[in-house]
Scaffold this active site. Sequence first.
Site, PDB file in Angstrom:
ATOM      1  N   GLN A  68      35.055 -44.777 -19.565  1.00  0.00           N
ATOM      2  CA  GLN A  68      34.839 -43.943 -20.733  1.00  0.00           C
ATOM      3  C   GLN A  68      35.501 -43.981 -21.474  1.00  0.00           C
ATOM      4  O   GLN A  68      35.634 -43.058 -22.614  1.00  0.00           O
ATOM      5  CB  GLN A  68      36.088 -42.775 -19.728  1.00  0.00           C
ATOM      6  CG  GLN A  68      35.506 -43.209 -17.515  1.00  0.00           C
ATOM      7  CD  GLN A  68      34.024 -42.129 -17.350  1.00  0.00           C
ATOM      8  OE1 GLN A  68      33.302 -42.103 -18.345  1.00  0.00           O
ATOM      9  NE2 GLN A  68      34.461 -43.046 -16.093  1.00  0.00           N
ATOM     10  N   GLU A 112      24.197 -31.622 -19.436  1.00  0.00           N
ATOM     11  CA  GLU A 112      23.994 -32.683 -18.170  1.00  0.00           C
ATOM     12  C   GLU A 112      23.177 -31.549 -17.500  1.00  0.00           C
ATOM     13  O   GLU A 112      22.747 -30.679 -17.296  1.00  0.00           O
ATOM     14  CB  GLU A 112      25.421 -32.574 -17.121  1.00  0.00           C
ATOM     15  CG  GLU A 112      25.210 -33.649 -15.513  1.00  0.00           C
ATOM     16  CD  GLU A 112      24.585 -34.324 -16.274  1.00  0.00           C
ATOM     17  OE1 GLU A 112      25.119 -35.611 -16.792  1.00  0.00           O
ATOM     18  OE2 GLU A 112      23.375 -35.098 -14.882  1.00  0.00           O
ATOM     19  N   ASP A 161      26.299 -40.427 -22.850  1.00  0.00           N
ATOM     20  CA  ASP A 161      27.075 -41.390 -21.406  1.00  0.00           C
ATOM     21  C   ASP A 161      25.555 -41.055 -20.414  1.00  0.00           C
ATOM     22  O   ASP A 161      25.654 -39.803 -19.327  1.00  0.00           O
ATOM     23  CB  ASP A 161      28.581 -40.289 -20.793  1.00  0.00           C
ATOM     24  CG  ASP A 161      28.510 -41.147 -19.550  1.00  0.00           C
ATOM     25  OD1 ASP A 161      28.559 -42.312 -19.320  1.00  0.00           O
ATOM     26  OD2 ASP A 161      29.504 -40.306 -18.878  1.00  0.00           O
TER      27      ASP A 161
END
EC number: 2.5.1.16
Lengths: 287, 287
Positions: A68, A112, A161
Amino acid sequence: MDRIRNGWFSELSELWPGQCFSLEVKEVLYKDKSKYQDVLIFESKNNGRVLALDGIIQCTQKDEFSYQEMITFLPLCSHPNPENVLIVGGGDGGVAREVDKHPLVKRCVQVEIDDKVVESSKQYLPFMAKGFTSPKLTLHIGDGFEYMKQHTSEFDVIITDSSDPIGPAVNLFTESYYKLLKQALRPNGIVSSQMGTMWTDLPQIKQTMNNCRKHFPNVRYATSSVPSYPDGQIGYLVASLDASLDLTKPSFKFTQEQITEHNLRYYNDEIHSAAYVLPNFVKKELY
Amino acid sequence: MDRIRNGWFSELSELWPGQCFSLEVKEVLYKDKSKYQDVLIFESKNNGRVLALDGIIQCTQKDEFSYQEMITFLPLCSHPNPENVLIVGGGDGGVAREVDKHPLVKRCVQVEIDDKVVESSKQYLPFMAKGFTSPKLTLHIGDGFEYMKQHTSEFDVIITDSSDPIGPAVNLFTESYYKLLKQALRPNGIVSSQMGTMWTDLPQIKQTMNNCRKHFPNVRYATSSVPSYPDGQIGYLVASLDASLDLTKPSFKFTQEQITEHNLRYYNDEIHSAAYVLPNFVKKELY
Protein backbone atom coordinates in the site's frame (compact mmCIF):
# COMPACT_ATOMS: atom_id res chain seq x y z
CA MET A 1 -13.89 -23.34 -5.58
CA ASP A 2 -12.76 -24.11 -2.05
CA ARG A 3 -9.05 -23.53 -1.53
CA ILE A 4 -9.07 -24.46 2.15
CA ARG A 5 -8.13 -28.03 3.03
CA ASN A 6 -7.12 -29.51 6.37
CA GLY A 7 -7.08 -26.03 7.88
CA TRP A 8 -4.73 -24.51 5.26
CA PHE A 9 -5.52 -22.03 2.47
CA SER A 10 -3.43 -22.79 -0.62
CA GLU A 11 -2.92 -20.30 -3.41
CA LEU A 12 -2.72 -22.45 -6.51
CA SER A 13 -2.94 -20.61 -9.83
CA GLU A 14 -2.12 -21.16 -13.48
CA LEU A 15 -0.29 -17.81 -13.23
CA TRP A 16 2.52 -19.45 -11.21
CA PRO A 17 2.50 -23.16 -12.09
CA GLY A 18 4.48 -25.62 -9.98
CA GLN A 19 4.69 -23.43 -6.87
CA CYS A 20 2.22 -22.69 -4.11
CA PHE A 21 2.08 -20.55 -0.96
CA SER A 22 -0.13 -21.69 1.92
CA LEU A 23 -1.37 -20.07 5.12
CA GLU A 24 -2.81 -21.85 8.12
CA VAL A 25 -6.41 -20.76 8.74
CA LYS A 26 -7.71 -19.96 12.21
CA GLU A 27 -11.23 -18.92 11.22
CA VAL A 28 -13.12 -18.06 8.04
CA LEU A 29 -14.76 -14.67 8.60
CA TYR A 30 -16.50 -13.98 5.27
CA LYS A 31 -17.14 -15.93 2.12
CA ASP A 32 -19.35 -14.83 -0.75
CA LYS A 33 -19.61 -14.72 -4.51
CA SER A 34 -20.03 -11.20 -5.89
CA LYS A 35 -21.04 -10.32 -9.45
CA TYR A 36 -17.33 -10.26 -10.32
CA GLN A 37 -15.44 -12.70 -8.12
CA ASP A 38 -15.24 -15.00 -5.10
CA VAL A 39 -14.52 -12.96 -1.97
CA LEU A 40 -12.90 -14.69 1.02
CA ILE A 41 -11.68 -13.16 4.28
CA PHE A 42 -10.09 -15.31 6.96
CA GLU A 43 -8.11 -14.95 10.16
CA SER A 44 -4.80 -16.75 9.63
CA LYS A 45 -2.79 -18.33 12.40
CA ASN A 46 0.34 -16.14 12.06
CA ASN A 47 -0.25 -13.51 9.38
CA GLY A 48 -3.32 -11.74 10.73
CA ARG A 49 -6.39 -11.26 8.53
CA VAL A 50 -6.27 -12.21 4.86
CA LEU A 51 -8.32 -11.10 1.83
CA ALA A 52 -8.42 -13.43 -1.19
CA LEU A 53 -10.26 -12.78 -4.48
CA ASP A 54 -10.87 -15.75 -6.78
CA GLY A 55 -8.50 -17.73 -4.58
CA ILE A 56 -5.62 -15.24 -4.92
CA ILE A 57 -4.24 -13.43 -1.86
CA GLN A 58 -4.74 -9.66 -2.15
CA CYS A 59 -3.36 -8.70 1.23
CA THR A 60 -2.47 -10.02 4.66
CA GLN A 61 -2.39 -7.93 7.80
CA LYS A 62 1.27 -8.85 8.37
CA ASP A 63 2.71 -7.35 5.20
CA GLU A 64 0.04 -5.28 3.38
CA PHE A 65 1.76 -2.02 4.37
CA SER A 66 4.67 -2.68 2.01
CA TYR A 67 2.36 -2.83 -1.02
CA GLN A 68 0.00 0.00 0.00
CA GLU A 69 2.77 2.44 0.91
CA MET A 70 4.88 1.73 -2.16
CA ILE A 71 2.13 1.85 -4.83
CA THR A 72 1.01 5.15 -3.25
CA PHE A 73 4.17 7.06 -2.40
CA LEU A 74 6.31 6.09 -5.41
CA PRO A 75 4.03 8.26 -7.62
CA LEU A 76 2.86 10.81 -5.01
CA CYS A 77 6.34 11.70 -3.73
CA SER A 78 7.66 12.03 -7.31
CA HIS A 79 4.95 14.53 -8.29
CA PRO A 80 5.76 18.17 -7.43
CA ASN A 81 2.14 18.93 -6.47
CA PRO A 82 -0.21 15.90 -6.32
CA GLU A 83 -3.38 17.82 -5.42
CA ASN A 84 -5.88 15.59 -7.21
CA VAL A 85 -5.60 11.82 -6.97
CA LEU A 86 -7.65 9.01 -8.54
CA ILE A 87 -7.59 5.43 -7.23
CA VAL A 88 -8.90 2.72 -9.57
CA GLY A 89 -9.70 -0.46 -7.64
CA GLY A 90 -8.31 -0.63 -4.11
CA GLY A 91 -11.58 -1.92 -2.63
CA ASP A 92 -9.96 -2.83 0.70
CA GLY A 93 -9.24 0.86 1.44
CA GLY A 94 -5.50 0.42 2.01
CA VAL A 95 -4.36 2.78 -0.77
CA ALA A 96 -6.92 5.43 0.31
CA ARG A 97 -5.47 5.16 3.83
CA GLU A 98 -1.98 5.99 2.48
CA VAL A 99 -3.09 8.74 0.03
CA ASP A 100 -4.71 10.55 2.97
CA LYS A 101 -1.29 10.86 4.66
CA HIS A 102 0.32 12.97 1.93
CA PRO A 103 0.19 16.64 2.97
CA LEU A 104 -0.13 18.00 -0.60
CA VAL A 105 -3.17 15.91 -1.58
CA LYS A 106 -6.38 17.98 -1.48
CA ARG A 107 -8.87 15.61 -3.06
CA CYS A 108 -9.01 11.88 -3.80
CA VAL A 109 -11.57 10.05 -5.92
CA GLN A 110 -11.78 6.25 -5.81
CA VAL A 111 -13.62 4.05 -8.31
CA GLU A 112 -14.03 0.41 -7.26
CA ILE A 113 -16.15 -1.99 -9.30
CA ASP A 114 -17.08 -4.48 -6.56
CA ASP A 115 -19.05 -3.15 -3.58
CA LYS A 116 -18.85 -6.54 -1.85
CA VAL A 117 -15.09 -6.02 -1.47
CA VAL A 118 -15.68 -2.59 0.05
CA GLU A 119 -18.42 -3.73 2.43
CA SER A 120 -16.65 -6.89 3.63
CA SER A 121 -13.41 -4.93 4.13
CA LYS A 122 -15.26 -2.33 6.21
CA GLN A 123 -16.54 -5.13 8.40
CA TYR A 124 -13.51 -7.42 8.67
CA LEU A 125 -10.42 -5.43 7.62
CA PRO A 126 -10.81 -2.15 9.53
CA PHE A 127 -7.03 -1.54 9.58
CA MET A 128 -7.26 -0.98 5.83
CA ALA A 129 -10.86 0.12 5.38
CA LYS A 130 -10.26 3.09 7.66
CA GLY A 131 -8.95 4.68 4.45
CA PHE A 132 -12.59 5.15 3.42
CA THR A 133 -13.08 7.61 6.31
CA SER A 134 -10.57 10.07 4.81
CA PRO A 135 -12.19 13.53 4.58
CA LYS A 136 -10.38 14.00 1.24
CA LEU A 137 -12.04 10.91 -0.30
CA THR A 138 -15.06 10.42 -2.58
CA LEU A 139 -15.84 6.77 -3.31
CA HIS A 140 -17.74 5.67 -6.44
CA ILE A 141 -18.85 2.10 -7.03
CA GLY A 142 -18.41 1.58 -10.75
CA ASP A 143 -16.11 0.84 -13.67
CA GLY A 144 -12.82 2.74 -13.72
CA PHE A 145 -12.80 2.68 -17.54
CA GLU A 146 -16.19 4.40 -17.72
CA TYR A 147 -15.30 6.90 -15.02
CA MET A 148 -12.12 7.99 -16.79
CA LYS A 149 -13.88 8.37 -20.14
CA GLN A 150 -16.01 11.05 -18.48
CA HIS A 151 -13.18 12.80 -16.61
CA THR A 152 -10.36 14.16 -18.75
CA SER A 153 -7.36 16.29 -17.70
CA GLU A 154 -8.46 16.09 -14.09
CA PHE A 155 -5.90 14.17 -11.99
CA ASP A 156 -2.26 14.67 -11.03
CA VAL A 157 -1.75 11.06 -9.97
CA ILE A 158 -3.74 7.90 -10.80
CA ILE A 159 -3.08 4.71 -8.83
CA THR A 160 -4.39 1.43 -10.26
CA ASP A 161 -4.65 -1.01 -7.36
CA SER A 162 -5.85 -4.10 -9.21
CA SER A 163 -5.73 -7.85 -8.89
CA ASP A 164 -3.64 -9.93 -11.32
CA PRO A 165 -4.18 -9.88 -15.11
CA ILE A 166 -6.80 -12.62 -15.04
CA GLY A 167 -10.53 -12.18 -14.34
CA PRO A 168 -12.01 -8.69 -13.78
CA ALA A 169 -8.63 -6.86 -13.87
CA VAL A 170 -7.38 -8.15 -17.23
CA ASN A 171 -8.17 -4.90 -19.11
CA LEU A 172 -6.04 -2.82 -16.74
CA PHE A 173 -2.85 -4.04 -18.42
CA THR A 174 -3.71 -3.10 -22.02
CA GLU A 175 -2.61 -0.26 -24.28
CA SER A 176 -6.12 1.23 -24.32
CA TYR A 177 -6.04 1.47 -20.53
CA TYR A 178 -2.84 3.51 -20.63
CA LYS A 179 -4.41 5.75 -23.28
CA LEU A 180 -7.33 6.41 -20.94
CA LEU A 181 -4.98 7.09 -18.03
CA LYS A 182 -3.14 9.66 -20.12
CA GLN A 183 -6.38 11.44 -21.04
CA ALA A 184 -7.54 11.56 -17.42
CA LEU A 185 -4.25 13.10 -16.28
CA ARG A 186 -3.35 16.75 -16.02
CA PRO A 187 -0.09 17.87 -17.68
CA ASN A 188 2.95 16.11 -16.18
CA GLY A 189 0.70 13.60 -14.40
CA ILE A 190 2.03 10.34 -12.96
CA VAL A 191 0.49 6.85 -12.76
CA SER A 192 1.33 3.73 -10.78
CA SER A 193 -0.03 0.21 -11.26
CA GLN A 194 0.47 -3.20 -9.68
CA MET A 195 2.85 -5.01 -12.04
CA GLY A 196 3.61 -8.60 -10.99
CA THR A 197 6.84 -10.26 -9.96
CA MET A 198 10.15 -10.08 -11.78
CA TRP A 199 10.76 -13.80 -11.17
CA THR A 200 7.63 -15.20 -12.85
CA ASP A 201 5.94 -12.38 -14.81
CA LEU A 202 8.83 -10.80 -16.72
CA PRO A 203 7.28 -11.30 -20.21
CA GLN A 204 3.96 -9.83 -18.98
CA ILE A 205 5.75 -6.88 -17.32
CA LYS A 206 7.70 -6.19 -20.49
CA GLN A 207 4.57 -6.25 -22.60
CA THR A 208 2.64 -3.96 -20.25
CA MET A 209 5.53 -1.50 -20.07
CA ASN A 210 5.60 -1.45 -23.87
CA ASN A 211 1.82 -0.84 -23.90
CA CYS A 212 2.41 2.06 -21.52
CA ARG A 213 5.34 3.44 -23.53
CA LYS A 214 2.99 4.06 -26.48
CA HIS A 215 1.39 6.86 -24.45
CA PHE A 216 3.96 7.81 -21.76
CA PRO A 217 7.52 8.97 -22.48
CA ASN A 218 8.86 7.97 -19.05
CA VAL A 219 8.14 4.42 -17.82
CA ARG A 220 9.87 2.59 -14.95
CA TYR A 221 9.57 -0.65 -12.96
CA ALA A 222 10.08 -0.70 -9.18
CA THR A 223 9.74 -3.49 -6.61
CA SER A 224 9.14 -4.17 -2.94
CA SER A 225 9.20 -7.20 -0.67
CA VAL A 226 5.75 -8.70 0.15
CA PRO A 227 6.07 -12.26 1.55
CA SER A 228 2.47 -13.30 0.89
CA TYR A 229 2.59 -12.46 -2.83
CA PRO A 230 3.98 -15.00 -5.32
CA ASP A 231 7.80 -15.02 -5.20
CA GLY A 232 7.61 -12.83 -2.06
CA GLN A 233 7.90 -9.71 -4.18
CA ILE A 234 5.71 -7.36 -6.16
CA GLY A 235 6.43 -4.85 -8.87
CA TYR A 236 5.04 -1.42 -9.71
CA LEU A 237 4.87 0.26 -13.08
CA VAL A 238 5.36 3.99 -12.54
CA ALA A 239 5.06 6.34 -15.52
CA SER A 240 5.15 10.10 -15.99
CA LEU A 241 3.98 12.37 -18.81
CA ASP A 242 7.00 14.55 -17.96
CA ALA A 243 9.82 12.98 -19.97
CA SER A 244 12.52 14.79 -18.02
CA LEU A 245 11.38 13.83 -14.51
CA ASP A 246 13.69 11.43 -12.65
CA LEU A 247 11.13 9.13 -11.03
CA THR A 248 13.80 7.53 -8.86
CA LYS A 249 14.43 10.76 -6.91
CA PRO A 250 11.49 11.83 -4.69
CA SER A 251 10.68 15.53 -4.76
CA PHE A 252 8.73 15.26 -1.49
CA LYS A 253 10.50 13.67 1.49
CA PHE A 254 8.70 12.67 4.69
CA THR A 255 10.50 13.84 7.85
CA GLN A 256 11.21 11.33 10.62
CA GLU A 257 8.40 12.98 12.60
CA GLN A 258 5.94 12.45 9.72
CA ILE A 259 7.09 8.82 9.33
CA THR A 260 6.27 8.23 12.99
CA GLU A 261 3.04 10.25 12.96
CA HIS A 262 1.68 8.44 9.90
CA ASN A 263 3.02 5.02 10.92
CA LEU A 264 4.97 4.51 7.69
CA ARG A 265 6.41 1.06 8.23
CA TYR A 266 8.04 0.50 4.82
CA TYR A 267 8.41 3.66 2.71
CA ASN A 268 11.19 6.22 3.14
CA ASP A 269 13.06 8.32 0.59
CA GLU A 270 16.01 5.89 0.40
CA ILE A 271 13.62 2.98 -0.25
CA HIS A 272 12.00 5.11 -2.97
CA SER A 273 15.27 5.22 -4.93
CA ALA A 274 16.40 1.66 -4.08
CA ALA A 275 13.08 0.21 -5.32
CA TYR A 276 14.08 1.11 -8.89
CA VAL A 277 17.47 -0.65 -8.70
CA LEU A 278 17.11 -3.99 -10.49
CA PRO A 279 19.08 -7.23 -10.81
CA ASN A 280 20.91 -7.71 -14.11
CA PHE A 281 18.47 -10.34 -15.41
CA VAL A 282 15.58 -7.86 -15.03
CA LYS A 283 17.39 -4.72 -16.27
CA LYS A 284 18.40 -6.57 -19.41
CA GLU A 285 14.78 -7.40 -20.26
CA LEU A 286 13.07 -4.12 -19.39
CA TYR A 287 15.47 -1.36 -20.42
CA MET B 1 10.68 -37.50 7.41
CA ASP B 2 9.03 -37.45 4.00
CA ARG B 3 7.93 -33.97 2.95
CA ILE B 4 6.67 -35.05 -0.46
CA ARG B 5 2.94 -35.74 -0.74
CA ASN B 6 0.77 -36.04 -3.83
CA GLY B 7 3.71 -34.95 -5.96
CA TRP B 8 4.42 -31.75 -4.00
CA PHE B 9 7.33 -30.98 -1.67
CA SER B 10 6.17 -28.79 1.23
CA GLU B 11 8.56 -26.83 3.42
CA LEU B 12 6.92 -26.87 6.82
CA SER B 13 9.09 -25.72 9.73
CA GLU B 14 8.70 -24.48 13.28
CA LEU B 15 10.95 -21.59 12.17
CA TRP B 16 8.05 -20.08 10.16
CA PRO B 17 4.83 -21.37 11.72
CA GLY B 18 1.53 -20.95 9.89
CA GLN B 19 3.03 -20.50 6.43
CA CYS B 20 4.38 -22.97 3.91
CA PHE B 21 5.95 -22.88 0.45
CA SER B 22 5.48 -25.88 -1.86
CA LEU B 23 7.07 -26.97 -5.13
CA GLU B 24 5.68 -29.55 -7.54
CA VAL B 25 8.08 -32.49 -7.90
CA LYS B 26 8.92 -34.02 -11.26
CA GLU B 27 11.44 -36.60 -10.05
CA VAL B 28 13.38 -37.38 -6.88
CA LEU B 29 17.05 -37.65 -7.87
CA TYR B 30 18.80 -38.30 -4.55
CA LYS B 31 17.69 -39.04 -1.03
CA ASP B 32 19.95 -40.05 1.84
CA LYS B 33 20.63 -39.51 5.51
CA SER B 34 24.13 -38.26 6.23
CA LYS B 35 25.79 -38.16 9.64
CA TYR B 36 24.44 -34.62 10.02
CA GLN B 37 21.18 -34.28 8.13
CA ASP B 38 18.66 -35.57 5.58
CA VAL B 39 19.80 -34.73 2.07
CA LEU B 40 17.20 -34.51 -0.73
CA ILE B 41 17.66 -33.44 -4.33
CA PHE B 42 14.74 -33.36 -6.74
CA GLU B 43 13.85 -32.07 -10.17
CA SER B 44 10.93 -29.67 -9.73
CA LYS B 45 8.34 -28.99 -12.36
CA ASN B 46 9.04 -25.26 -12.85
CA ASN B 47 12.00 -24.25 -10.66
CA GLY B 48 14.70 -26.61 -11.93
CA ARG B 49 16.67 -28.76 -9.51
CA VAL B 50 16.22 -28.31 -5.77
CA LEU B 51 18.45 -29.16 -2.77
CA ALA B 52 16.75 -29.56 0.62
CA LEU B 53 18.51 -30.34 3.93
CA ASP B 54 16.37 -31.60 6.82
CA GLY B 55 13.33 -30.63 4.76
CA ILE B 56 14.42 -27.00 4.25
CA ILE B 57 15.11 -25.67 0.75
CA GLN B 58 18.75 -24.60 0.38
CA CYS B 59 18.63 -23.63 -3.28
CA THR B 60 16.64 -24.00 -6.48
CA GLN B 61 18.11 -23.74 -9.95
CA LYS B 62 15.70 -20.90 -10.76
CA ASP B 63 16.86 -18.41 -8.16
CA GLU B 64 20.05 -19.66 -6.45
CA PHE B 65 22.14 -17.06 -8.27
CA SER B 66 20.65 -14.22 -6.21
CA TYR B 67 21.85 -15.77 -2.95
CA GLN B 68 25.25 -17.01 -4.18
CA GLU B 69 26.19 -13.75 -5.89
CA MET B 70 25.07 -11.52 -3.03
CA ILE B 71 26.64 -13.44 -0.11
CA THR B 72 29.89 -13.50 -2.13
CA PHE B 73 30.19 -10.07 -3.74
CA LEU B 74 28.82 -7.93 -0.89
CA PRO B 75 31.99 -8.72 1.13
CA LEU B 76 34.45 -9.30 -1.75
CA CYS B 77 33.65 -6.06 -3.59
CA SER B 78 33.86 -4.06 -0.35
CA HIS B 79 37.36 -5.33 0.47
CA PRO B 80 40.20 -3.37 -1.17
CA ASN B 81 42.26 -6.53 -1.78
CA PRO B 82 40.48 -9.84 -1.06
CA GLU B 83 43.42 -12.14 -1.90
CA ASN B 84 42.65 -14.92 0.59
CA VAL B 85 39.09 -16.17 1.04
CA LEU B 86 37.60 -18.79 3.38
CA ILE B 87 34.19 -20.38 2.77
CA VAL B 88 32.56 -22.14 5.74
CA GLY B 89 29.78 -24.47 4.57
CA GLY B 90 28.62 -23.95 1.00
CA GLY B 91 28.63 -27.67 0.21
CA ASP B 92 26.72 -27.21 -3.05
CA GLY B 93 29.65 -25.29 -4.58
CA GLY B 94 27.65 -22.19 -5.51
CA VAL B 95 29.66 -19.73 -3.42
CA ALA B 96 32.96 -21.23 -4.64
CA ARG B 97 31.68 -20.69 -8.20
CA GLU B 98 31.17 -16.98 -7.49
CA VAL B 99 34.41 -16.44 -5.51
CA ASP B 100 36.34 -17.77 -8.51
CA LYS B 101 35.00 -14.89 -10.64
CA HIS B 102 36.58 -12.08 -8.59
CA PRO B 103 39.83 -11.00 -10.29
CA LEU B 104 41.62 -10.07 -7.05
CA VAL B 105 41.12 -13.43 -5.29
CA LYS B 106 44.30 -15.54 -5.39
CA ARG B 107 43.37 -18.41 -3.07
CA CYS B 108 40.16 -19.83 -1.64
CA VAL B 109 39.82 -22.44 1.11
CA GLN B 110 36.47 -24.12 1.76
CA VAL B 111 35.55 -26.14 4.85
CA GLU B 112 32.31 -28.12 4.60
CA ILE B 113 31.28 -30.56 7.29
CA ASP B 114 29.08 -32.89 5.22
CA ASP B 115 30.72 -34.74 2.31
CA LYS B 116 27.36 -36.19 1.25
CA VAL B 117 26.23 -32.67 0.31
CA VAL B 118 29.39 -32.16 -1.76
CA GLU B 119 29.19 -35.54 -3.50
CA SER B 120 25.46 -35.38 -4.29
CA SER B 121 25.83 -31.80 -5.56
CA LYS B 122 28.67 -32.87 -7.85
CA GLN B 123 26.41 -35.52 -9.30
CA TYR B 124 23.06 -33.73 -9.50
CA LEU B 125 23.71 -29.98 -9.24
CA PRO B 126 26.60 -29.43 -11.69
CA PHE B 127 25.58 -25.79 -12.32
CA MET B 128 26.63 -25.04 -8.74
CA ALA B 129 29.16 -27.80 -8.07
CA LYS B 130 31.31 -26.55 -10.95
CA GLY B 131 32.59 -24.14 -8.28
CA PHE B 132 34.67 -27.05 -6.93
CA THR B 133 36.73 -27.11 -10.14
CA SER B 134 38.10 -23.60 -9.46
CA PRO B 135 41.92 -23.69 -9.69
CA LYS B 136 42.01 -21.24 -6.78
CA LEU B 137 40.10 -23.63 -4.46
CA THR B 138 41.19 -26.10 -1.77
CA LEU B 139 38.30 -28.08 -0.26
CA HIS B 140 38.48 -29.59 3.23
CA ILE B 141 35.80 -31.85 4.64
CA GLY B 142 35.60 -30.94 8.32
CA ASP B 143 34.35 -28.58 11.00
CA GLY B 144 34.72 -24.86 10.26
CA PHE B 145 35.15 -24.12 13.99
CA GLU B 146 38.10 -26.48 14.27
CA TYR B 147 39.67 -25.24 11.05
CA MET B 148 39.55 -21.62 12.16
CA LYS B 149 41.04 -22.41 15.57
CA GLN B 150 44.14 -23.61 13.71
CA HIS B 151 44.31 -20.75 11.20
CA THR B 152 44.65 -17.28 12.65
CA SER B 153 45.19 -13.94 10.84
CA GLU B 154 45.02 -15.70 7.50
CA PHE B 155 41.97 -14.55 5.52
CA ASP B 156 40.79 -11.26 4.02
CA VAL B 157 37.20 -12.41 3.62
CA ILE B 158 35.28 -15.26 5.30
CA ILE B 159 31.88 -16.27 3.90
CA THR B 160 29.63 -18.44 6.08
CA ASP B 161 27.17 -20.18 3.77
CA SER B 162 25.11 -22.09 6.31
CA SER B 163 21.64 -23.50 6.71
CA ASP B 164 19.21 -21.93 9.20
CA PRO B 165 19.95 -21.67 12.95
CA ILE B 166 18.55 -25.11 13.73
CA GLY B 167 20.41 -28.43 13.44
CA PRO B 168 24.09 -28.53 12.42
CA ALA B 169 24.34 -24.76 11.75
CA VAL B 170 23.10 -23.49 15.11
CA ASN B 171 26.58 -22.58 16.41
CA LEU B 172 27.30 -20.32 13.44
CA PHE B 173 25.09 -17.58 14.89
CA THR B 174 26.75 -17.30 18.33
CA GLU B 175 29.13 -14.76 19.84
CA SER B 176 31.92 -17.35 20.04
CA TYR B 177 31.65 -17.92 16.29
CA TYR B 178 32.17 -14.22 15.57
CA LYS B 179 35.17 -14.25 17.93
CA LEU B 180 36.69 -17.11 15.91
CA LEU B 181 35.96 -15.29 12.65
CA LYS B 182 37.77 -12.22 13.94
CA GLN B 183 40.83 -14.29 14.92
CA ALA B 184 40.97 -15.99 11.51
CA LEU B 185 40.86 -12.64 9.68
CA ARG B 186 43.75 -10.48 8.61
CA PRO B 187 43.61 -6.79 9.60
CA ASN B 188 40.59 -5.01 8.11
CA GLY B 189 39.02 -8.34 7.13
CA ILE B 190 35.35 -8.69 6.19
CA VAL B 191 32.83 -11.47 6.87
CA SER B 192 29.41 -12.29 5.42
CA SER B 193 26.84 -14.77 6.74
CA GLN B 194 23.37 -15.95 5.81
CA MET B 195 21.07 -14.05 8.13
CA GLY B 196 17.38 -14.94 7.74
CA THR B 197 14.41 -12.88 6.62
CA MET B 198 13.44 -9.46 7.95
CA TRP B 199 9.75 -10.47 8.00
CA THR B 200 10.00 -13.51 10.30
CA ASP B 201 13.48 -13.57 11.87
CA LEU B 202 13.96 -9.98 13.07
CA PRO B 203 14.59 -10.90 16.76
CA GLN B 204 17.13 -13.56 15.68
CA ILE B 205 18.84 -11.13 13.28
CA LYS B 206 19.05 -8.47 15.98
CA GLN B 207 20.55 -10.93 18.44
CA THR B 208 23.12 -12.25 15.96
CA MET B 209 24.12 -8.71 14.96
CA ASN B 210 24.62 -7.90 18.63
CA ASN B 211 26.74 -11.06 19.02
CA CYS B 212 28.80 -9.88 16.07
CA ARG B 213 29.09 -6.31 17.38
CA LYS B 214 30.99 -7.62 20.43
CA HIS B 215 33.93 -8.37 18.09
CA PHE B 216 33.39 -6.23 14.99
CA PRO B 217 33.06 -2.43 15.02
CA ASN B 218 31.16 -2.26 11.71
CA VAL B 219 28.10 -4.52 11.29
CA ARG B 220 25.38 -4.21 8.63
CA TYR B 221 22.34 -6.14 7.35
CA ALA B 222 21.61 -6.41 3.62
CA THR B 223 18.90 -8.29 1.70
CA SER B 224 18.08 -9.80 -1.66
CA SER B 225 15.03 -11.35 -3.30
CA VAL B 226 15.00 -15.20 -3.38
CA PRO B 227 11.49 -16.56 -4.08
CA SER B 228 12.12 -20.09 -2.80
CA TYR B 229 13.29 -18.93 0.65
CA PRO B 230 10.72 -18.18 3.39
CA ASP B 231 9.14 -14.75 2.79
CA GLY B 232 10.78 -14.68 -0.66
CA GLN B 233 13.74 -12.83 0.77
CA ILE B 234 17.03 -13.50 2.52
CA GLY B 235 19.34 -11.36 4.57
CA TYR B 236 23.11 -11.14 4.91
CA LEU B 237 25.11 -9.99 7.89
CA VAL B 238 28.21 -8.21 6.58
CA ALA B 239 30.83 -7.00 9.07
CA SER B 240 34.23 -5.38 8.78
CA LEU B 241 37.12 -5.01 11.23
CA ASP B 242 37.72 -1.62 9.62
CA ALA B 243 35.39 0.71 11.52
CA SER B 244 35.66 3.48 8.95
CA LEU B 245 34.84 1.40 5.85
CA ASP B 246 31.48 2.20 4.22
CA LEU B 247 30.26 -1.32 3.40
CA THR B 248 27.44 0.04 1.25
CA LYS B 249 29.86 1.50 -1.34
CA PRO B 250 31.74 -1.17 -3.33
CA SER B 251 35.44 -0.45 -3.89
CA PHE B 252 35.60 -2.95 -6.76
CA LYS B 253 33.05 -2.54 -9.57
CA PHE B 254 32.50 -5.17 -12.28
CA THR B 255 32.42 -3.71 -15.79
CA GLN B 256 29.50 -4.56 -18.10
CA GLU B 257 31.90 -6.86 -19.98
CA GLN B 258 32.80 -8.73 -16.78
CA ILE B 259 29.11 -9.01 -15.84
CA THR B 260 28.44 -10.68 -19.19
CA GLU B 261 31.61 -12.82 -19.14
CA HIS B 262 30.92 -14.16 -15.64
CA ASN B 263 27.16 -14.46 -16.14
CA LEU B 264 26.30 -12.27 -13.15
CA ARG B 265 22.51 -12.41 -13.18
CA TYR B 266 21.77 -10.48 -9.97
CA TYR B 267 24.74 -8.53 -8.58
CA ASN B 268 25.84 -5.12 -9.84
CA ASP B 269 27.26 -2.12 -7.99
CA GLU B 270 23.89 -0.37 -7.72
CA ILE B 271 22.33 -3.53 -6.22
CA HIS B 272 25.26 -3.64 -3.77
CA SER B 273 24.26 -0.27 -2.30
CA ALA B 274 20.49 -0.79 -2.58
CA ALA B 275 20.70 -4.10 -0.68
CA TYR B 276 21.55 -2.17 2.49
CA VAL B 277 18.53 0.17 2.21
CA LEU B 278 15.89 -1.09 4.66
CA PRO B 279 12.19 -0.50 5.34
CA ASN B 280 11.42 1.59 8.42
CA PHE B 281 10.22 -1.37 10.49
CA VAL B 282 13.60 -3.10 10.00
CA LYS B 283 15.84 -0.01 10.37
CA LYS B 284 14.15 0.80 13.67
CA GLU B 285 15.01 -2.60 15.12
CA LEU B 286 18.57 -3.07 13.83
CA TYR B 287 20.20 0.37 14.01
